[in-house]
Design an enzyme around this catalytic site. Structure first.
Site, mmCIF file in Angstrom:
data_model
loop_
_atom_site.group_PDB
_atom_site.id
_atom_site.type_symbol
_atom_site.label_atom_id
_atom_site.label_comp_id
_atom_site.label_asym_id
_atom_site.label_seq_id
_atom_site.Cartn_x
_atom_site.Cartn_y
_atom_site.Cartn_z
ATOM 1 N N LEU A 105 -11.245 32.492 -7.994
ATOM 2 C CA LEU A 105 -10.460 33.462 -7.230
ATOM 3 C C LEU A 105 -11.173 33.894 -5.955
ATOM 4 O O LEU A 105 -12.395 33.994 -5.898
ATOM 5 C CB LEU A 105 -10.168 34.699 -8.087
ATOM 6 C CG LEU A 105 -9.410 34.493 -9.396
ATOM 7 C CD1 LEU A 105 -8.986 35.833 -9.978
ATOM 8 C CD2 LEU A 105 -8.205 33.586 -9.222
ATOM 9 N N VAL A 152 -3.284 34.035 3.418
ATOM 10 C CA VAL A 152 -4.422 34.849 3.838
ATOM 11 C C VAL A 152 -5.438 33.933 4.510
ATOM 12 O O VAL A 152 -5.756 32.853 3.994
ATOM 13 C CB VAL A 152 -5.070 35.567 2.639
ATOM 14 C CG1 VAL A 152 -6.286 36.373 3.087
ATOM 15 C CG2 VAL A 152 -4.049 36.471 1.953
ATOM 16 N N HIS A 164 -6.144 35.182 -3.591
ATOM 17 C CA HIS A 164 -5.658 35.538 -4.921
ATOM 18 C C HIS A 164 -5.600 37.054 -5.102
ATOM 19 O O HIS A 164 -4.651 37.593 -5.690
ATOM 20 C CB HIS A 164 -6.574 34.941 -5.991
ATOM 21 C CG HIS A 164 -6.631 33.451 -6.000
ATOM 22 N ND1 HIS A 164 -7.763 32.749 -5.642
ATOM 23 C CD2 HIS A 164 -5.697 32.515 -6.305
ATOM 24 C CE1 HIS A 164 -7.534 31.447 -5.750
ATOM 25 N NE2 HIS A 164 -6.279 31.279 -6.146
#
Length: 333
Positions: A30, A177, A34
């Protein structure tokens, strides 16, 4: 908040549910991308709902020669990130838990959309992805599931599966992102050396070049269309200090607006430059597609589109995309 770590569906089903359950599916390793998904799930679920993060490296979606064995497994760190982002539980099942009878004989088929772009480069990938998503949706029983738009073709296929097979689950896409330098966040970024990372920046640079080209075209058309197609146009432009050549902006914008071809050309120029870097960028595909079926759009296309790219830098394969809108006065999303 203490995030529970669960390994079986029985443990998950035994939990008391209040409000909506929002699920974020991951293969672990992650990162902030995430975490953004998890925070979005927390907001959707609300204080009375539940956020479940799945961590499962799915062997079905890795083809021959791909990085299943190399894919990072960092469950302890993943649990901390999930907890900090607001997850109530991390569901990290074993392969036997997800596929109790071994490799499943009955699988979800992605259809024609699954054979394009990523599907062409990675045969069988989307069948394996949809099969495990379908299983995890059944195992976690959510009201809503969130997926990142970085994997645009994956998101489109999941939405199609949920609609076509009547899952009755809301699917939410979350914007990509990026790191400060523009590189889309990915678990695979950690495999890049410093030199490879510099080359990898060409992916986002190409996408933004295409996006900027599109925005410039639309701005030209908008400005040209503000003035009627008469002698008054030249007089009006001259009055605000524009050159006489600007009086032809309307004709140029209407006759040769550039459109998808110009967007592709601007993006490809950046990718061609990167092919000469050391180390070089090895382009897999650059595509400007209709997100409903991931077919290439024509020059007369109007509506939402996706500019997508995939390339290999060293041993690492990366993907990225940006949404665009084409129309009378469409602008980049």
């Amino acid at each position: 908040m203490t995030t529970a770590l669960l390994h079986t569906a029985q443990e998950l089903h035994a939990r008391t549910r209040e409000g909506r359950r929002a699920v974020v599916m991951t293969m672990g390793a992650l990162h902030e991308g995430h975490a953004t998904l998890i925070r979005g799930a927390r907001e959707i679920a609300g204080p009375d709902g539940e956020v479940v993060v799945t961590v499962f490296v799915n062997p079905l979606q890795f083809g021959a020669g791909e990085d299943l064995g190399r894919y990072p497994r960092t469950l302890e760190a993943d649990l901390k990130i999930a907890e900090q982002a607001g997850a109530d539980a991390v569901f990290a099942p074993s392969v036997d838990e997800v596929y109790p009878g071994g490799d499943p004989q009955v699988r979800v088929t992605a259809g024609p959309m699954g054979e394009r772009l990523e599907g062409s480069s990675r045969p069988g990938h989307f069948d394996g992805m949809l099969t495990v998503v379908a299983k995890l949706l059944h195992l976690t029983r959510p009201d809503v599931a969130l997926y990142g738009q970085k994997d645009a073709q994956q998101l489109a296929l999941i939405r199609r599966m949920v609609r076509d097979l009547n899952f009755g689950i809301e699917i939410v896409g979350v914007p990509t992102v990026r790191e400060e330098d523009g590189l889309a966040l990915s678990s695979r970024n950690r495999f890049l050396s410093a030199d490879e990372r510099r080359t990898a920046l060409a992916l986002s640079r190409a996408l933004f070049a295409g996006c900027d080209r599109h925005a410039a075209q639309e701005a030209l058309r908008a400005r040209a269309l503000e003035v009627p197609a008469t002698q008054a146009r030249a007089e009006a432009l001259s009055a605000i200090g524009e050159s006489r050549a600007a009086a032809d902006a309307h004709a140029v914008a209407i006759a040769a607006p550039g459109g998808p071809a110009a967007v592709r050309a601007a993006a490809r120029q950046a990718l061609d430059e990167a092919s000469r870097y050391d180390p070089p960028l090895e382009l897999d595909y650059l595509a400007l597609v209709d997100p409903s079926d991931f077919t290439e759009i024509g020059d007369d296309f109007t509506g939402e589109a996706v500019l997508a790219v995939a390339a290999r830098v060293g041993a690492t394969r990366l993907i990225d995309n940006l949404p665009l809108t084409f129309g009378t006065l469409g602008a980049a999303s």
